[in-house]
Design an enzyme around this catalytic site. Structure first.
Site, PDB file in Angstrom:
ATOM      1  N   ARG A 197      -9.605  -3.359  10.644  1.00 29.13           N
ATOM      2  CA  ARG A 197      -8.273  -3.450  10.014  1.00 29.13           C
ATOM      3  C   ARG A 197      -7.249  -2.907  11.001  1.00 29.13           C
ATOM      4  O   ARG A 197      -6.839  -1.741  10.895  1.00 29.13           O
ATOM      5  CB  ARG A 197      -8.211  -2.628   8.725  1.00 29.13           C
ATOM      6  CG  ARG A 197      -9.097  -3.101   7.610  1.00 29.13           C
ATOM      7  CD  ARG A 197      -8.619  -4.412   6.970  1.00 29.13           C
ATOM      8  NE  ARG A 197      -9.460  -4.751   5.840  1.00 29.13           N
ATOM      9  CZ  ARG A 197     -10.645  -5.365   5.939  1.00 29.13           C
ATOM     10  NH1 ARG A 197     -11.123  -5.713   7.124  1.00 29.13           N
ATOM     11  NH2 ARG A 197     -11.342  -5.643   4.852  1.00 29.13           N
ATOM     12  N   TYR A 253       0.811  -1.228   0.000  1.00 27.64           N
ATOM     13  CA  TYR A 253       0.000   0.000   0.000  1.00 27.64           C
ATOM     14  C   TYR A 253       0.840   1.273   0.000  1.00 27.64           C
ATOM     15  O   TYR A 253       1.878   1.334   0.652  1.00 27.64           O
ATOM     16  CB  TYR A 253      -0.880   0.043   1.267  1.00 27.64           C
ATOM     17  CG  TYR A 253      -2.007  -0.950   1.272  1.00 27.64           C
ATOM     18  CD1 TYR A 253      -3.241  -0.623   0.712  1.00 27.64           C
ATOM     19  CD2 TYR A 253      -1.853  -2.208   1.848  1.00 27.64           C
ATOM     20  CE1 TYR A 253      -4.293  -1.517   0.721  1.00 27.64           C
ATOM     21  CE2 TYR A 253      -2.902  -3.123   1.857  1.00 27.64           C
ATOM     22  CZ  TYR A 253      -4.113  -2.775   1.292  1.00 27.64           C
ATOM     23  OH  TYR A 253      -5.146  -3.671   1.302  1.00 27.64           O
ATOM     24  N   ALA A 279     -16.522  -9.653  -0.596  1.00 32.89           N
ATOM     25  CA  ALA A 279     -17.690 -10.476  -0.236  1.00 32.89           C
ATOM     26  C   ALA A 279     -18.616  -9.672   0.677  1.00 32.89           C
ATOM     27  O   ALA A 279     -19.812  -9.522   0.414  1.00 32.89           O
ATOM     28  CB  ALA A 279     -17.249 -11.760   0.456  1.00 32.89           C
ATOM     29  N   GLY A 280     -18.041  -9.138   1.750  1.00 33.83           N
ATOM     30  CA  GLY A 280     -18.837  -8.384   2.712  1.00 33.83           C
ATOM     31  C   GLY A 280     -19.394  -7.097   2.117  1.00 33.83           C
ATOM     32  O   GLY A 280     -20.554  -6.752   2.339  1.00 33.83           O
ATOM     33  N   ASP A 281     -18.581  -6.389   1.320  1.00 30.86           N
ATOM     34  CA  ASP A 281     -19.010  -5.113   0.728  1.00 30.86           C
ATOM     35  C   ASP A 281     -20.203  -5.325  -0.204  1.00 30.86           C
ATOM     36  O   ASP A 281     -21.150  -4.528  -0.219  1.00 30.86           O
ATOM     37  CB  ASP A 281     -17.876  -4.480  -0.096  1.00 30.86           C
ATOM     38  CG  ASP A 281     -16.583  -4.339   0.694  1.00 30.86           C
ATOM     39  OD1 ASP A 281     -16.658  -4.241   1.938  1.00 30.86           O
ATOM     40  OD2 ASP A 281     -15.504  -4.332   0.072  1.00 30.86           O
TER      41      ASP A 281
END
Ligand code: ADP
Length: 306
Positions: free
Chosen positions: A169, A103, A259-261
């Protein structure tokens, strides 16, 4: 027909991934709240406006991101432009089918997305639903976390619906204790909290999804939906009543990114159209199933008419 409006608040980043052809990278855009906005846009009709609330730079790369959002039909009126910043980036390396991420986001423009309270209030003004996450909260300064929580609290006080995915996170926070404290403050202003059990068990020590739901309700969230991968989704109603819903099994899981989003988007779009919780969970699970059956966070044809 009255037009509804959703705002999704957070950070979208540039995604650089290896194409398999030496010396060539492909460029995309993703980020938890953007992923949900993308699937909300796909799931809802023209009677809903979906706006992204964030901050980017004034450089060419930031322009690319704004063009991308506009091309997807996501409103950018409340994406602020900061002259001395640019967007965050991440790079995906694929090794033996495993993805790892690098990142560059420590000084991204999005970290300032709540630094102008007036702009934030303008973005929320007249919206029906505001969606945000623990990642949105994590990237802000303490002062801006307070500003955002206060703005969302006022929005809720005026009848707006606040929906929060804790998306824990720990690497984005100074320490897990700080993360836990802020995430609970965020849940307190939220009508609906959408945690994922695996993360919650790891960072809050919850024994089961019901414990997760009860904890968030104790912190002030009105309703909670706990996702749990292939296992049942647990719903705690505002009355405190708990129900469980199974999710369809997926034969080939290709990539669980988003998946969650996408579940959240499928659930919310369905609920906004008037569906019951059970049907909305089913819609969320169906959409998530299509998203994890394909590569990448944003799957263009994931939303199909039922
Ligand atoms: P997150 O991406 O936040 O970790 P989860 O892994 O809990 O979220 O998944 C969110 C939703 O995606 C689940 O509630 C389910 O509907 C669907 N899902 C995820 N993994 C699977 C799986 N292996 N099989 C079937 N559905 C899945």
């Amino acid at each position: 027909m009255k037009m509804g409006r959703i705002v999704s608040i957070g950070e979208c980043m540039g995604e650089l991934s290896e194409t398999g052809s030496p010396g060539t990278l492909s460029m995309g855009f993703a980020g938890d709240t953007l992923n949900t906005a993308y699937y909300l846009r796909q799931s809802l009709g023209k009677d809903w406006q979906v706006d992204y609330v964030s901050a980017v730079g004034t450089d060419g790369l930031s322009d690319r991101m704004v063009d991308f959002l506009n091309n997807e039909g996501i409103g950018t009126e409340h994406v602020r432009r900061l002259a001395d910043k640019t967007i965050g980036l991440y790079y995906i390396t694929l090794k033996n089918g495993e993805r790892s991420f690098t990142y560059w986001r420590n000084d991204s423009a999005a970290k300032r997305l709540a630094s102008d309270p007036a702009a934030l209030h303008l973005a929320l003004d007249g919206a029906d639903l505001a969606y945000w996450s623990g990642i949105t909260l994590a990237i802000l300064s303490n002062q801006d976390r307070l500003t955002l929580i206060e703005a969302l609290g006022q929005f809720a006080g005026k009848g707006g619906t606040v929906v929060f995915d804790p998306n824990l996170r720990p690497r984005l926070w100074d320490n897990p204790e700080t993360m836990r404290g802020w995430v609970h403050r965020a849940a307190a202003v939220s009508d609906l909290c959408l945690p994922s059990f695996e993360d919650e068990a790891t960072w809050f020590g919850d024994a089961d999804p019901t414990a997760t739901a009860k904890r968030y309700q104790a912190e002030g969230a009105r309703r909670v939906i706990v996702k749990n991968g292939a296992d049942d989704v647990t719903f705690a109603a505002s009355s405190g009543e708990v129900s469980r819903f199974s999710v369809p099994s997926i034969e080939h899981v290709v990539d669980t990114t988003a998946a969650g989003d996408s579940f959240n988007a499928g659930y919310l779009a369905s609920e906004l159209k008037g569906a019951s919780v059970q049907d909305a969970v089913c819609a969320g699970a169906r959409l998530a199933g299509r998203v994890i059956g394909a590569r990448g966070a944003l799957v263009p044809d994931a939303v199909k008419p039922v």
